[in-house]
Structure formats: structure tokens, C-alpha cells
Design an enzyme around this catalytic site. Structure first.
Site, PDB file in Angstrom:
ATOM      1  N   GLY A  47     -53.083 -43.574 -27.498  1.00 20.24           N
ATOM      2  CA  GLY A  47     -53.032 -42.442 -26.592  1.00 20.24           C
ATOM      3  C   GLY A  47     -51.728 -42.394 -25.825  1.00 20.24           C
ATOM      4  CG  HIS A  48     -49.016 -45.124 -25.876  1.00 22.48           C
ATOM      5  ND1 HIS A  48     -50.136 -45.879 -26.132  1.00 22.48           N
ATOM      6  CD2 HIS A  48     -47.986 -45.753 -26.491  1.00 22.48           C
ATOM      7  CE1 HIS A  48     -49.792 -46.926 -26.864  1.00 22.48           C
ATOM      8  NE2 HIS A  48     -48.488 -46.868 -27.105  1.00 22.48           N
ATOM      9  CB  ALA A  49     -45.267 -40.890 -27.543  1.00 21.06           C
ATOM     10  NE  ARG A  94     -47.479 -44.384 -30.373  1.00 19.04           N
ATOM     11  CZ  ARG A  94     -46.482 -45.148 -30.803  1.00 19.04           C
ATOM     12  NH1 ARG A  94     -46.637 -46.423 -30.916  1.00 19.04           N
ATOM     13  NH2 ARG A  94     -45.303 -44.630 -31.058  1.00 19.04           N
TER      14      ARG A  94
END
Length: 131
Positions: A47-49, A94
């Protein structure tokens, strides 16, 4: 999109196989290694990039899906073989989901932990993509 599936070298032996990650496998020096385990099948990780850090994900045991987004396209990659990993480059959102029982995800990162490198809100990610 900014990702690549990489087949790891595999040494086959009747006593068990070995896969090796040496300096020529990844396009960066290894700065951090961590792993996810005991993840419930209904849970979602990631839940981040990352703005600058690259990560290489390997399913050491079991399987899981990696949902990749660049703001325009979405790809879902199922990782289920310990001799194949997913290199996620910069500016890719992702999410990891659908973990099988006993799944272990090994992550080999190009940088040490740096909160400033994370984009943790998807709307912020979309804004960052358009800059």
C-alpha cells in the site's frame, strides 16, 4: 510499467535445489533485507510506492499476489516460485494480497529504511506521478 520478473540462478540437486543472489543478479547493491510472514490470507500489505528505492520480492515459501499500479495501468503478478522474483523499480504503487498459508515474502531493498522515500497515500502517488 517499472517492474521486471527475474529468473534466479537455480542449482538443481536430488537433495534439494539452491538459488543464489549475487552481485550480478540485481541492478543495485543490497542495503536492507526483510521478510513478511504469518500474513493472514485476508490481509493486504504494501500500500505504498517508493520515490527512489528499488525492491526485489521473492516468494521464499507459498504464494501471494502483487498488484502494481502506475496511475494508468494495473498489473497483478502472482509470485509462487522461490527461483523467480519481482523487481519493483521507482514510482510504482504496490499492494501484496492473497497470501497462501505459510507464505514468506523476502524483500531485498536498494536502500535502508527512510520514511521520506515512501508515498503512503494513493492520491498523493497520483499527484506525484503527474509532476
Amino acid at each position: 510499467m517499472n517492474f521486471e520478473l527475474i529468473q534466479l540462478p537455480k542449482i538443481e540437486d536430488v537433495r534439494g535445489n539452491i538459488s543464489v543472489i549475487e552481485k550480478n543478479v540485481l541492478p543495485y547493491p543490497i542495503k536492507r533485507v526483510y521478510y513478511l510472514y504469518d500474513v493472514p490470507s485476508s490481509a493486504q500489505r504494501g500500500g505504498h510506492a517508493h520515490k527512489e528505492q528499488l525492491e526485489f520480492l521473492i516468494p521464499i515459501s507459498g504464494s501471494f499476489d502483487v498488484v502494481l499500479k502506475d496511475g494508468k495501468k494495473e498489473h497483478t503478478i502472482t509470485l509462487n516460485k522461490p527461483d523467480k522474483g519481482l523487481l519493483i523499480k521507482t514510482n510504482v504503487w504496490r499492494e501484496l494480497e492473497n497470501f497462501s498459508s505459510g507464505a514468506v515474502c523476502l524483500v531485498i531493498a536498494s536502500g535502508e529504511y527512510d520514511e521520506e522515500d515512501y508515498i503512503r497515500d494513493f492520491n498523493d502517488f497520483l499527484t506525484h506521478q503527474s509532476e
